[in-house]
Motif scaffolding. Structure first.
Motif, PDB file in Angstrom:
ATOM      1  N   ARG A 141     -16.185  33.793   1.073  1.00  0.00           N
ATOM      2  CA  ARG A 141     -15.390  33.871   2.146  1.00  0.00           C
ATOM      3  C   ARG A 141     -15.620  35.217   2.969  1.00  0.00           C
ATOM      4  O   ARG A 141     -15.687  35.288   4.096  1.00  0.00           O
ATOM      5  CB  ARG A 141     -13.757  33.534   1.908  1.00  0.00           C
ATOM      6  N   GLN A 142     -15.545  36.243   2.109  1.00  0.00           N
ATOM      7  CA  GLN A 142     -15.836  37.916   2.513  1.00  0.00           C
ATOM      8  C   GLN A 142     -17.143  37.668   3.405  1.00  0.00           C
ATOM      9  O   GLN A 142     -17.171  38.343   4.454  1.00  0.00           O
ATOM     10  CB  GLN A 142     -15.907  38.628   1.464  1.00  0.00           C
ATOM     11  N   ALA A 143     -18.119  37.099   2.767  1.00  0.00           N
ATOM     12  CA  ALA A 143     -19.457  37.066   3.631  1.00  0.00           C
ATOM     13  C   ALA A 143     -19.329  36.274   5.085  1.00  0.00           C
ATOM     14  O   ALA A 143     -19.996  36.806   6.041  1.00  0.00           O
ATOM     15  CB  ALA A 143     -20.575  36.251   2.782  1.00  0.00           C
ATOM     16  N   VAL A 144     -18.334  35.207   5.072  1.00  0.00           N
ATOM     17  CA  VAL A 144     -18.188  34.692   6.249  1.00  0.00           C
ATOM     18  C   VAL A 144     -17.607  35.667   7.338  1.00  0.00           C
ATOM     19  O   VAL A 144     -18.084  35.629   8.569  1.00  0.00           O
ATOM     20  CB  VAL A 144     -17.341  33.329   6.001  1.00  0.00           C
ATOM     21  N   VAL A 145     -16.548  36.281   6.760  1.00  0.00           N
ATOM     22  CA  VAL A 145     -16.024  37.136   7.816  1.00  0.00           C
ATOM     23  C   VAL A 145     -16.714  38.349   8.062  1.00  0.00           C
ATOM     24  O   VAL A 145     -16.846  38.501   9.518  1.00  0.00           O
ATOM     25  CB  VAL A 145     -14.728  37.730   7.102  1.00  0.00           C
ATOM     26  N   THR A 146     -17.522  38.892   7.135  1.00  0.00           N
ATOM     27  CA  THR A 146     -18.313  40.015   7.356  1.00  0.00           C
ATOM     28  C   THR A 146     -19.398  39.535   8.529  1.00  0.00           C
ATOM     29  O   THR A 146     -19.760  40.321   9.404  1.00  0.00           O
ATOM     30  CB  THR A 146     -19.109  40.358   6.303  1.00  0.00           C
ATOM     31  N   ARG A 147     -19.993  38.394   8.305  1.00  0.00           N
ATOM     32  CA  ARG A 147     -21.113  37.884   9.119  1.00  0.00           C
ATOM     33  C   ARG A 147     -20.666  37.581  10.591  1.00  0.00           C
ATOM     34  O   ARG A 147     -21.317  37.735  11.470  1.00  0.00           O
ATOM     35  CB  ARG A 147     -22.071  36.931   8.611  1.00  0.00           C
ATOM     36  N   GLY A 148     -19.515  37.019  10.441  1.00  0.00           N
ATOM     37  CA  GLY A 148     -18.940  36.642  11.791  1.00  0.00           C
ATOM     38  C   GLY A 148     -18.771  38.023  12.575  1.00  0.00           C
ATOM     39  O   GLY A 148     -18.737  38.011  13.806  1.00  0.00           O
ATOM     40  N   GLU A 149     -18.174  38.859  11.861  1.00  0.00           N
ATOM     41  CA  GLU A 149     -17.886  40.358  12.565  1.00  0.00           C
ATOM     42  C   GLU A 149     -19.302  40.884  13.241  1.00  0.00           C
ATOM     43  O   GLU A 149     -19.208  41.513  14.326  1.00  0.00           O
ATOM     44  CB  GLU A 149     -17.544  41.374  11.706  1.00  0.00           C
ATOM     45  N   SER A 150     -20.322  40.716  12.464  1.00  0.00           N
ATOM     46  CA  SER A 150     -21.556  41.248  12.902  1.00  0.00           C
ATOM     47  C   SER A 150     -22.148  40.639  14.027  1.00  0.00           C
ATOM     48  O   SER A 150     -22.717  41.117  14.949  1.00  0.00           O
ATOM     49  CB  SER A 150     -22.658  41.390  11.623  1.00  0.00           C
ATOM     50  N   LEU A 151     -22.027  38.964  14.017  1.00  0.00           N
ATOM     51  CA  LEU A 151     -22.431  38.292  15.069  1.00  0.00           C
ATOM     52  C   LEU A 151     -21.521  38.638  16.348  1.00  0.00           C
ATOM     53  O   LEU A 151     -22.149  38.816  17.359  1.00  0.00           O
ATOM     54  CB  LEU A 151     -22.094  36.738  14.898  1.00  0.00           C
ATOM     55  N   ALA A 152     -20.229  38.694  16.210  1.00  0.00           N
ATOM     56  CA  ALA A 152     -19.489  39.184  17.360  1.00  0.00           C
ATOM     57  C   ALA A 152     -19.921  40.641  17.954  1.00  0.00           C
ATOM     58  O   ALA A 152     -20.100  40.804  19.105  1.00  0.00           O
ATOM     59  CB  ALA A 152     -17.702  39.223  17.075  1.00  0.00           C
ATOM     60  N   GLU A 153     -20.184  41.453  17.272  1.00  0.00           N
ATOM     61  CA  GLU A 153     -20.520  42.771  17.717  1.00  0.00           C
ATOM     62  C   GLU A 153     -21.880  42.725  18.316  1.00  0.00           C
ATOM     63  O   GLU A 153     -22.198  43.445  19.435  1.00  0.00           O
ATOM     64  CB  GLU A 153     -20.705  43.718  16.490  1.00  0.00           C
ATOM     65  N   SER A 154     -22.860  41.717  17.768  1.00  0.00           N
ATOM     66  CA  SER A 154     -24.177  41.730  18.417  1.00  0.00           C
ATOM     67  C   SER A 154     -23.941  40.857  19.990  1.00  0.00           C
ATOM     68  O   SER A 154     -24.905  41.496  20.749  1.00  0.00           O
ATOM     69  CB  SER A 154     -25.173  41.070  17.742  1.00  0.00           C
ATOM     70  N   VAL A 155     -23.265  40.070  19.951  1.00  0.00           N
ATOM     71  CA  VAL A 155     -22.817  39.349  21.310  1.00  0.00           C
ATOM     72  C   VAL A 155     -22.208  40.271  22.280  1.00  0.00           C
ATOM     73  O   VAL A 155     -22.626  40.366  23.372  1.00  0.00           O
ATOM     74  CB  VAL A 155     -21.887  38.070  21.185  1.00  0.00           C
ATOM     75  N   GLN A 156     -21.199  41.032  21.728  1.00  0.00           N
ATOM     76  CA  GLN A 156     -20.610  42.178  22.620  1.00  0.00           C
ATOM     77  C   GLN A 156     -21.639  43.182  22.920  1.00  0.00           C
ATOM     78  O   GLN A 156     -21.576  43.690  24.238  1.00  0.00           O
ATOM     79  CB  GLN A 156     -19.595  42.863  22.064  1.00  0.00           C
ATOM     80  N   GLN A 157     -22.505  43.539  22.147  1.00  0.00           N
ATOM     81  CA  GLN A 157     -23.647  44.774  22.346  1.00  0.00           C
ATOM     82  C   GLN A 157     -24.634  44.003  23.618  1.00  0.00           C
ATOM     83  O   GLN A 157     -24.920  44.936  24.378  1.00  0.00           O
ATOM     84  CB  GLN A 157     -24.726  44.987  21.346  1.00  0.00           C
ATOM     85  N   ARG A 158     -24.890  42.757  23.477  1.00  0.00           N
ATOM     86  CA  ARG A 158     -25.882  42.021  24.530  1.00  0.00           C
ATOM     87  C   ARG A 158     -25.131  42.209  25.897  1.00  0.00           C
ATOM     88  O   ARG A 158     -25.473  42.368  26.993  1.00  0.00           O
ATOM     89  CB  ARG A 158     -26.303  40.802  24.070  1.00  0.00           C
ATOM     90  N   PHE A 159     -23.679  41.559  25.660  1.00  0.00           N
ATOM     91  CA  PHE A 159     -22.983  41.870  27.105  1.00  0.00           C
ATOM     92  C   PHE A 159     -22.953  43.153  27.645  1.00  0.00           C
ATOM     93  O   PHE A 159     -23.131  43.218  28.903  1.00  0.00           O
ATOM     94  CB  PHE A 159     -21.567  41.037  26.679  1.00  0.00           C
ATOM     95  N   LYS A 160     -22.747  44.114  26.670  1.00  0.00           N
ATOM     96  CA  LYS A 160     -22.769  45.607  27.397  1.00  0.00           C
ATOM     97  C   LYS A 160     -23.933  45.759  28.143  1.00  0.00           C
ATOM     98  O   LYS A 160     -24.129  46.656  29.008  1.00  0.00           O
ATOM     99  CB  LYS A 160     -22.291  46.436  26.426  1.00  0.00           C
ATOM    100  N   SER A 161     -25.204  45.399  27.566  1.00  0.00           N
ATOM    101  CA  SER A 161     -26.453  45.917  27.949  1.00  0.00           C
ATOM    102  C   SER A 161     -26.765  45.200  29.235  1.00  0.00           C
ATOM    103  O   SER A 161     -27.020  45.882  30.192  1.00  0.00           O
ATOM    104  CB  SER A 161     -27.572  45.488  26.671  1.00  0.00           C
ATOM    105  N   LEU A 162     -26.403  43.890  29.410  1.00  0.00           N
ATOM    106  CA  LEU A 162     -26.440  43.087  30.570  1.00  0.00           C
ATOM    107  C   LEU A 162     -25.489  43.762  31.650  1.00  0.00           C
ATOM    108  O   LEU A 162     -25.993  43.699  32.847  1.00  0.00           O
ATOM    109  CB  LEU A 162     -26.253  41.646  30.290  1.00  0.00           C
ATOM    110  N   SER A 163     -24.355  43.928  31.283  1.00  0.00           N
ATOM    111  CA  SER A 163     -23.479  44.458  32.101  1.00  0.00           C
ATOM    112  C   SER A 163     -23.920  45.913  32.685  1.00  0.00           C
ATOM    113  O   SER A 163     -23.885  46.416  34.096  1.00  0.00           O
ATOM    114  CB  SER A 163     -21.922  44.663  31.589  1.00  0.00           C
ATOM    115  N   GLY A 164     -24.662  46.647  31.930  1.00  0.00           N
ATOM    116  CA  GLY A 164     -25.229  47.869  32.303  1.00  0.00           C
ATOM    117  C   GLY A 164     -26.108  47.853  33.261  1.00  0.00           C
ATOM    118  O   GLY A 164     -26.339  48.576  34.158  1.00  0.00           O
ATOM    119  N   VAL A 165     -27.026  47.157  33.111  1.00  0.00           N
ATOM    120  CA  VAL A 165     -28.096  46.775  33.856  1.00  0.00           C
ATOM    121  C   VAL A 165     -27.368  46.303  35.499  1.00  0.00           C
ATOM    122  O   VAL A 165     -27.721  46.714  36.357  1.00  0.00           O
ATOM    123  CB  VAL A 165     -29.065  45.481  33.617  1.00  0.00           C
TER     124      VAL A 165
END
Length: 622
Positions: A141-165
């Motif tokens: 369960r901890q692995a599910v939460v941690t990897r969910g957080e990593s996925l959410a952060e990578s999605v946010q990072q791509r959004f920030k990069s596209l918004s930055g462009v």
């Protein structure tokens, strides 16, 4: 009869003409490296002879010449070639701008494997698969939460990069508008000076060169054409609209558009109307921001919204090890606080719209059953509405596919309970909100009675978002639309982060508790990975990643190839212009030597005439 001093006048005119020619050649040499300069040549002609046929004249043979005179100083310029350069220049800068920004977009999608969205999503599905095998494991369960957080952060990072462009492009648009206005104003001022000079009978060559250079620079910003009217009024048009008319210049302006992330819309400063700009760097920037980057953001938002919605749909119906149920795994932020999705769209203080993202029918359907009904569904489309017919021999699966294959902005699927779900997509038009169902109507009973989405068929039972409490016509459940750009705020539910035992892997038993070893919910979430669940053109999440990377790569390649082609065309045109208008130092030096010899000969001629006159005046009769 010719005057005795006529020879002196002939020599003087010759000296003056050769002096002007030498001076003009020197002017050419001094401006050899001046941008936009065209070499100049002195046009000379024979001075009017003494005797003309329409006047009384002496009985002498022929007409007596009086030397030469400077008629004008002209620049060597091919106007048709200039028009071709202006016409092609906007395409060169258009593709150069697209190529530059697509390099940035490619860098965004070319993420290292260990931090990319796709890698993190693969790990996220694997963690659910692992939990389905070991549903009693807290570490899983901890692995599910941690990897969910990593996925959410990578999605946010791509959004920030596209918004930055997008923000960078928006800044360039505003700067380009200011530059265009500056050039237009300069052209209008030069037009005034040219009119004054030509009115005095002069050839304002340097001013004309300066104007041509400014027009060429203007063509790099937008698609412009030039025209000279019968009264010699110089005109510049931008996509068919007057930009410069003689000494008057129109200006562009920018206005913030709340329907487009607050980005600036280019308008005409004098009318406030939207300016349609095509070609040139400005046209490319507007297209990049409002089409290319917007599409990439919408695609990312679509993936994020549907991914979170599908995971949450299973998770909230499942139960954690601590017997907690009803929790969403990912946080979803509604656009409005009203439970009915009511929203004051026009800002007058009264709710006038309903922002609903999802409809869910009340009846369970078998995908293979034939509907046995006939009618036409009317759904909101990119422009207006689209019609989706259904027939008695159609299966549920075929009707759902027909909805998804239509050009509408409402898509359908059957959820885990086989209930029909209608979802809104992103909107093609900036005027329409994303993830908002705008219209659903059924002339028959497929939506009204069979699937349990609407309460009634026909126009009286239709759902229209342009009124408050529009959900009153719905028969089933609904979900309020999310805040704009869900990819920018997706995160794991804090309640789950604080207690990983809340990660739901099982379904409640008859006693309302999670049974040890039950991993059915985890299996169902893991299965979302390869299920045709994406709403829109992408059928699976893997399809989304493949299509997004391919799309950016192909458009970047297109921009690069077209830029190379336009560079070759423009290099040929500029080389041809340089051969006509450019200054060749060796040629100018040869001209100076030629004019110098002419000047020396004219001076010698004056000396001889002076000697003759001296003989006549001082020695004759002595």
């Amino acid at each position: 009869m010719a005057n005795s001093f006529a020879g002196i006048e002939i020599g003087k005119r010759s000296l003056m003409a050769h002096t002007q020619q030498i001076t003009t050649a020197g002017h050419n040499i001094s401006n050899a490296d001046t941008e936009g300069y065209s070499r100049q040549r002195v046009q000379v002609k024979p001075f009017d002879p003494i005797y003309r046929p329409d006047l009384e004249r002496a009985e002498v043979a022929g007409q007596i010449g009086q030397g030469t005179s400077v008629e004008s100083i002209k620049r060597l310029r091919d106007e048709l070639l200039d028009q071709r350069i202006v016409a092609q220049g906007n395409q060169e800068s258009y593709w150069a701008t697209r190529e530059k920004y697509y390099v940035m977009l490619e860098e965004i999608y070319n993420e290292p494997d260990d931090i990319s969205i796709r890698t993190n999503m693969d790990k996220y599905w694997q963690s659910w698969q692992e939990l389905s095998v070991y549903p009693e494991s807290q570490a899983a369960r901890q692995a599910v939460v941690t990897r969910g957080e990593s996925l959410a952060e990578s999605v946010q990072q791509r959004f920030k990069s596209l918004s930055g462009v997008g923000n960078l492009i928006n800044g360039d648009i505003e700067a380009s508008v200011r530059q265009l206005n500056t050039i237009a104003n300069q052209i209008s001022e030069i037009n005034k000076e040219i009119v004054k000079a030509t009115g005095m009978g002069d050839n304002p060559n340097d001013l004309l060169d300066r104007r041509d250079l400014l027009v060429e620079k203007l063509s790099q910003i937008a698609n412009v054409t030039t025209d000279i009217r019968d009264n010699d009024e110089f005109m510049v048009h931008i996509d068919g609209h007057i930009l410069v008319q003689g000494g008057i210049a129109r200006n562009l302006g920018v206005k913030a558009n709340t329907d487009n992330n607050g980005y600036s819309t280019v308008i005409w400063a004098d009318t406030g109307n939207k300016a349609e700009i095509s070609g040139g760097s400005l046209g490319a920037l507007i297209e990049l921001r409002d089409v290319d980057v917007r599409n990439e953001l919408q695609s990312l938002n679509t993936m994020t919204m549907n991914f979170a919605d599908l995971v949450n749909d299973v998770h909230r119906n499942a139960m954690g090890m601590n017997n907690v149920t009803g929790l969403d795994f990912f946080v979803q932020r509604p656009f409005v606080t009203s439970t009915n999705g009511n929203y004051d769209r026009n800002g007058d203080g009264v709710d006038d719209s309903s922002y609903i993202f999802r409809f869910t029918g009340t009846n369970a359907l078998n995908p293979q059953d034939k509907v046995g009904l006939e009618g036409v569904m009317t759904l909101s489309g990119k422009s207006g509405t689209v019609s989706v017919p259904y027939h008695p021999t159609d299966t549920i699966e075929e009707v759902v596919a027909r909805i998804n294959d239509s050009d509408g902005e409402v898509k359908a699927y059957l959820d885990r309970n086989n209930h029909l779900v209608l979802k809104a997509t992103t909107a093609a038009s900036e005027e329409n909100p994303d993830f908002v169902i705008r219209h659903v109507e059924d002339s028959g009973l497929f939506l009204a009675g069979y699937s349990g989405v609407l309460q009634a068929s026909g126009a009286e039972g239709a759902y229209n978002f342009d009124r408050a409490d529009a959900v009153n016509v719905l028969a089933g459940d609904f979900a309020v639309s999310p805040v704009l750009n869900p990819a920018g705020y997706i995160e794991v539910n804090p309640d789950i982060r604080n207690d990983v035992l809340s990660v739901a892997a099982a379904y409640p038993s008859n006693r309302g508790r999670a049974m040890i070893g039950d991993g059915r919910a985890a299996v169902e979430i893991a299965a979302i990975r390869n299920t045709s669940v994406m709403i829109g053109k992408d059928r699976t999440f893997d399809d989304y990643f493949a299509n997004s990377v391919t799309n950016v790569g192909l458009k970047g390649e297109q921009a690069e190839m077209n830029l190379l082609s336009q560079n070759a065309i423009m290099n040929d045109l500029r080389s041809l212009r340089d051969s006509i208008s450019g200054v060749n130092i060796d040629e100018e030096l040869a001209e100076i030597i030629k004019f110098q010899h002419g000047y020396n000969a004219a001076a010698k001629f004056v000396t001889v005439i002076d000697s003759l006159l001296d003989t006549v005046i001082n020695r004759l009769g002595v």
